[in-house]
Scaffold this motif. Sequence first.
Motif, PDB file in Angstrom:
ATOM      1  N   ASN A 243       0.726  -1.271  -0.016  1.00 17.84           N
ATOM      2  CA  ASN A 243      -0.097  -0.097  -0.088  1.00 17.84           C
ATOM      3  C   ASN A 243       0.820   1.269  -0.192  1.00 17.84           C
ATOM      4  O   ASN A 243       0.299   2.404   0.291  1.00 17.84           O
ATOM      5  CB  ASN A 243      -0.908   0.087   1.134  1.00 17.84           C
ATOM      6  N   ARG A 244       2.012   1.197  -0.275  1.00 19.39           N
ATOM      7  CA  ARG A 244       3.044   2.267  -0.641  1.00 19.39           C
ATOM      8  C   ARG A 244       3.469   2.177  -2.013  1.00 19.39           C
ATOM      9  O   ARG A 244       4.547   2.855  -2.451  1.00 19.39           O
ATOM     10  CB  ARG A 244       4.082   2.495   0.355  1.00 19.39           C
ATOM     11  N   ASN A 245       3.208   1.258  -2.675  1.00 18.92           N
ATOM     12  CA  ASN A 245       3.850   0.645  -4.102  1.00 18.92           C
ATOM     13  C   ASN A 245       2.992   1.198  -5.414  1.00 18.92           C
ATOM     14  O   ASN A 245       3.438   0.834  -6.349  1.00 18.92           O
ATOM     15  CB  ASN A 245       3.903  -0.721  -3.936  1.00 18.92           C
ATOM     16  N   TRP A 246       1.895   1.842  -5.210  1.00 21.08           N
ATOM     17  CA  TRP A 246       1.166   2.185  -6.183  1.00 21.08           C
ATOM     18  C   TRP A 246       1.590   3.214  -7.082  1.00 21.08           C
ATOM     19  O   TRP A 246       2.234   4.058  -6.658  1.00 21.08           O
ATOM     20  CB  TRP A 246      -0.452   2.646  -5.959  1.00 21.08           C
ATOM     21  N   ASP A 247       1.241   3.194  -8.284  1.00 18.51           N
ATOM     22  CA  ASP A 247       2.125   4.052  -9.483  1.00 18.51           C
ATOM     23  C   ASP A 247       1.395   5.711  -9.547  1.00 18.51           C
ATOM     24  O   ASP A 247       0.977   5.898 -10.473  1.00 18.51           O
ATOM     25  CB  ASP A 247       2.067   3.576 -10.649  1.00 18.51           C
ATOM     26  N   PHE A 248       1.207   6.301  -8.065  1.00 18.72           N
ATOM     27  CA  PHE A 248       0.827   7.484  -8.108  1.00 18.72           C
ATOM     28  C   PHE A 248       1.366   8.206  -6.761  1.00 18.72           C
ATOM     29  O   PHE A 248       1.260   7.710  -5.774  1.00 18.72           O
ATOM     30  CB  PHE A 248      -0.819   7.513  -8.104  1.00 18.72           C
ATOM     31  N   GLN A 249       2.187   9.234  -7.062  1.00 17.59           N
ATOM     32  CA  GLN A 249       2.781   9.986  -5.927  1.00 17.59           C
ATOM     33  C   GLN A 249       3.803   9.088  -5.317  1.00 17.59           C
ATOM     34  O   GLN A 249       3.681   9.092  -4.007  1.00 17.59           O
ATOM     35  CB  GLN A 249       1.699  10.705  -5.012  1.00 17.59           C
ATOM     36  N   TRP A 250       4.342   8.047  -6.036  1.00 16.33           N
ATOM     37  CA  TRP A 250       5.128   6.963  -5.224  1.00 16.33           C
ATOM     38  C   TRP A 250       6.315   7.638  -4.382  1.00 16.33           C
ATOM     39  O   TRP A 250       7.063   8.595  -5.087  1.00 16.33           O
ATOM     40  CB  TRP A 250       5.413   6.081  -6.274  1.00 16.33           C
ATOM     41  N   GLY A 251       6.585   7.242  -3.326  1.00 16.52           N
ATOM     42  CA  GLY A 251       7.873   7.448  -2.607  1.00 16.52           C
ATOM     43  C   GLY A 251       7.825   8.728  -1.867  1.00 16.52           C
ATOM     44  O   GLY A 251       8.791   8.964  -1.409  1.00 16.52           O
ATOM     45  N   GLY A 252       6.614   9.255  -1.769  1.00 18.45           N
ATOM     46  CA  GLY A 252       6.383  10.715  -1.192  1.00 18.45           C
ATOM     47  C   GLY A 252       6.359  10.396   0.652  1.00 18.45           C
ATOM     48  O   GLY A 252       7.014   9.586   1.075  1.00 18.45           O
ATOM     49  N   ALA A 253       5.608  11.350   1.037  1.00 18.28           N
ATOM     50  CA  ALA A 253       5.319  11.405   2.394  1.00 18.28           C
ATOM     51  C   ALA A 253       4.997   9.962   2.960  1.00 18.28           C
ATOM     52  O   ALA A 253       3.963   9.408   2.455  1.00 18.28           O
ATOM     53  CB  ALA A 253       4.497  12.243   3.052  1.00 18.28           C
ATOM     54  N   GLY A 254       5.378   9.651   4.015  1.00 21.57           N
ATOM     55  CA  GLY A 254       4.721   8.197   4.854  1.00 21.57           C
ATOM     56  C   GLY A 254       5.180   6.959   4.274  1.00 21.57           C
ATOM     57  O   GLY A 254       4.630   6.084   4.238  1.00 21.57           O
ATOM     58  N   THR A 255       6.334   7.148   3.726  1.00 20.74           N
ATOM     59  CA  THR A 255       6.867   5.991   3.206  1.00 20.74           C
ATOM     60  C   THR A 255       8.366   5.742   3.356  1.00 20.74           C
ATOM     61  O   THR A 255       8.940   6.661   3.764  1.00 20.74           O
ATOM     62  CB  THR A 255       6.996   5.815   1.328  1.00 20.74           C
ATOM     63  N   SER A 256       8.989   4.638   3.310  1.00 21.21           N
ATOM     64  CA  SER A 256      10.490   4.421   3.773  1.00 21.21           C
ATOM     65  C   SER A 256      10.987   3.885   2.502  1.00 21.21           C
ATOM     66  O   SER A 256      10.462   3.018   1.540  1.00 21.21           O
ATOM     67  CB  SER A 256      10.467   3.139   4.633  1.00 21.21           C
ATOM     68  N   THR A 257      12.440   4.090   2.336  1.00 22.18           N
ATOM     69  CA  THR A 257      13.188   3.543   1.341  1.00 22.18           C
ATOM     70  C   THR A 257      13.849   2.539   1.702  1.00 22.18           C
ATOM     71  O   THR A 257      14.824   1.945   1.112  1.00 22.18           O
ATOM     72  CB  THR A 257      14.076   4.817   0.659  1.00 22.18           C
ATOM     73  N   ASP A 258      13.800   2.086   3.065  1.00 23.03           N
ATOM     74  CA  ASP A 258      14.700   0.971   3.725  1.00 23.03           C
ATOM     75  C   ASP A 258      13.743  -0.308   3.840  1.00 23.03           C
ATOM     76  O   ASP A 258      12.629  -0.540   3.920  1.00 23.03           O
ATOM     77  CB  ASP A 258      14.598   1.503   5.214  1.00 23.03           C
ATOM     78  N   PRO A 259      14.379  -1.335   2.820  1.00 22.93           N
ATOM     79  CA  PRO A 259      13.683  -2.448   2.502  1.00 22.93           C
ATOM     80  C   PRO A 259      13.354  -3.098   3.678  1.00 22.93           C
ATOM     81  O   PRO A 259      12.357  -4.170   3.572  1.00 22.93           O
ATOM     82  CB  PRO A 259      14.726  -3.349   1.802  1.00 22.93           C
ATOM     83  N   CYS A 260      13.999  -2.999   5.139  1.00 24.23           N
ATOM     84  CA  CYS A 260      13.644  -3.700   6.210  1.00 24.23           C
ATOM     85  C   CYS A 260      12.416  -3.218   6.894  1.00 24.23           C
ATOM     86  O   CYS A 260      12.113  -3.752   7.877  1.00 24.23           O
ATOM     87  CB  CYS A 260      14.754  -3.776   7.037  1.00 24.23           C
ATOM     88  N   PRO A 269       7.736   2.451  -8.317  1.00 24.90           N
ATOM     89  CA  PRO A 269       6.234   2.122  -8.665  1.00 24.90           C
ATOM     90  C   PRO A 269       5.720   0.808  -9.282  1.00 24.90           C
ATOM     91  O   PRO A 269       6.214   0.627 -10.197  1.00 24.90           O
ATOM     92  CB  PRO A 269       5.639   3.497  -9.192  1.00 24.90           C
ATOM     93  N   PHE A 270       4.840   0.060  -8.655  1.00 21.51           N
ATOM     94  CA  PHE A 270       4.444  -1.039  -9.158  1.00 21.51           C
ATOM     95  C   PHE A 270       5.416  -2.181  -9.387  1.00 21.51           C
ATOM     96  O   PHE A 270       5.389  -3.206 -10.232  1.00 21.51           O
ATOM     97  CB  PHE A 270       3.727  -0.961 -10.648  1.00 21.51           C
ATOM     98  N   SER A 271       6.451  -2.096  -8.631  1.00 21.55           N
ATOM     99  CA  SER A 271       7.487  -3.290  -8.431  1.00 21.55           C
ATOM    100  C   SER A 271       6.691  -4.565  -8.238  1.00 21.55           C
ATOM    101  O   SER A 271       7.335  -5.459  -8.450  1.00 21.55           O
ATOM    102  CB  SER A 271       8.794  -2.811  -7.725  1.00 21.55           C
ATOM    103  N   GLU A 272       5.582  -4.178  -7.444  1.00 23.32           N
ATOM    104  CA  GLU A 272       5.227  -5.540  -6.908  1.00 23.32           C
ATOM    105  C   GLU A 272       3.954  -6.023  -7.878  1.00 23.32           C
ATOM    106  O   GLU A 272       3.022  -5.204  -8.182  1.00 23.32           O
ATOM    107  CB  GLU A 272       4.438  -5.267  -5.583  1.00 23.32           C
TER     108      GLU A 272
END
Length: 406
Positions: A243-260, A269-272
């Motif tokens: 629910n952070r992976n959808w292709d709209f405003q991806w990677g902005g507020a409330g997400t993490s770039t840490d795979p852990c 976006p849409f990697s899943e």
Amino acid sequence: MLLLLGCAWSLKSFEGHKVIRAEVDSLEHLAYLLELKRNTTFDFWAEPARLGQSVDVRVAPEQCHWLCEQLSERHIPFRVLIEDVQALMGKQVEGREGMVTSQTGIDYTQYHTYEEIVAWLKTLPASYPTIAQLINIGKSYEGRDLLVVRISSNKTSGKAVWFDGGIHAREWISTATVVYMLGNILSDYGKDPTITSLVDGGAIYVLPVFNPDGYSYTWTDDRMWRKTRSPNAGSDCVGTDPNRNWDFQWGGAGTSTDPCDDSYCGSAPFSEIEVKTVGLYIKNAGFFKGYINFHSYSQLWMSPWGYTYDLPKDYTLQNALSGKCVAALQAVSGTQYQYGTISNTIYPASGSSADYTYNAGVLYSYGVELRDTGDYGFLLPPDQIVPSGQETYEAVKAWAIQSFSS
Ligand SMILES: [Zn+2]
């Protein structure tokens, strides 16, 4: 028998784990809890977001003492919300009989494995030949089918709505509630005038298990798993937050770039594959007027946006329908839901489902957090499945009626 034992051995133990609830009554407290979230691997059941919104953290026995000391030192009010996590996990599957056949149907009073749900879904077209169609829209990363039931008495979907459960693996009540509603829509056709007119007037698409790899993993390995199960290059940590992976405003507020991190937005976006498959299916269809992505817990009915505090141009319409849904839900047995936009109600979340579907033209797009408000959290006892199903069903009817008339 050996198989069963093997299964039990691999299931992670949460013996001695508790859930602590901390109250956030000052900016200083909020800052500390945010720092705690950043710098520790604690499992936050409810994240620090704003003043007045409590924070729930699961702690192992050895962490419990340390955390309570830290909170006390800072005069942050807290209490033990869940005394025995492992015991509640046991209660969720106690006395469970997973058998599903076309004769028995599915038992709504129990939680079910992915395989049991699939077995049931496969019986539906034969049981309801004039209205139920099973569509395999693709496969998960580990090769499980993404099975959608399309309910309509029409061959073509003039107007349609979609709802799904289980995007976050451990939020079992979302899948169970969706299963309940799916079964009831089918059996109420021809009996309940609202359902009959919906099924005759358009199509209802239902995906009970959005993230089947993660969901299966919660049954076999780790009850607390949230993400997908795809590996991450250069990291030992597995999975992306779907629910952070959808292709709209991806990677902005409330997400993490840490795979852990449990809110890891993925490598792109849409990697899943599960998210991409559902997202593109809805976008390309072009006929969806409503979308609901079910989660737990907190009892919230939320509309876009998640990525920003700004309100979308259709906010008034969307929020009014949220109010209607929440009222319909509450009328069943008094359960109270809050509503508003995602960012203003829970926390900012970018690359989330409802933002994507709304941007793709689905006016009545929502993210809904089901029962409860923390007494059981993700470990809601099975005797609450039917009550959750019954009340949510009424809200879904109100939402579908409005969506079809838009
Ligand atoms: Zn969720």
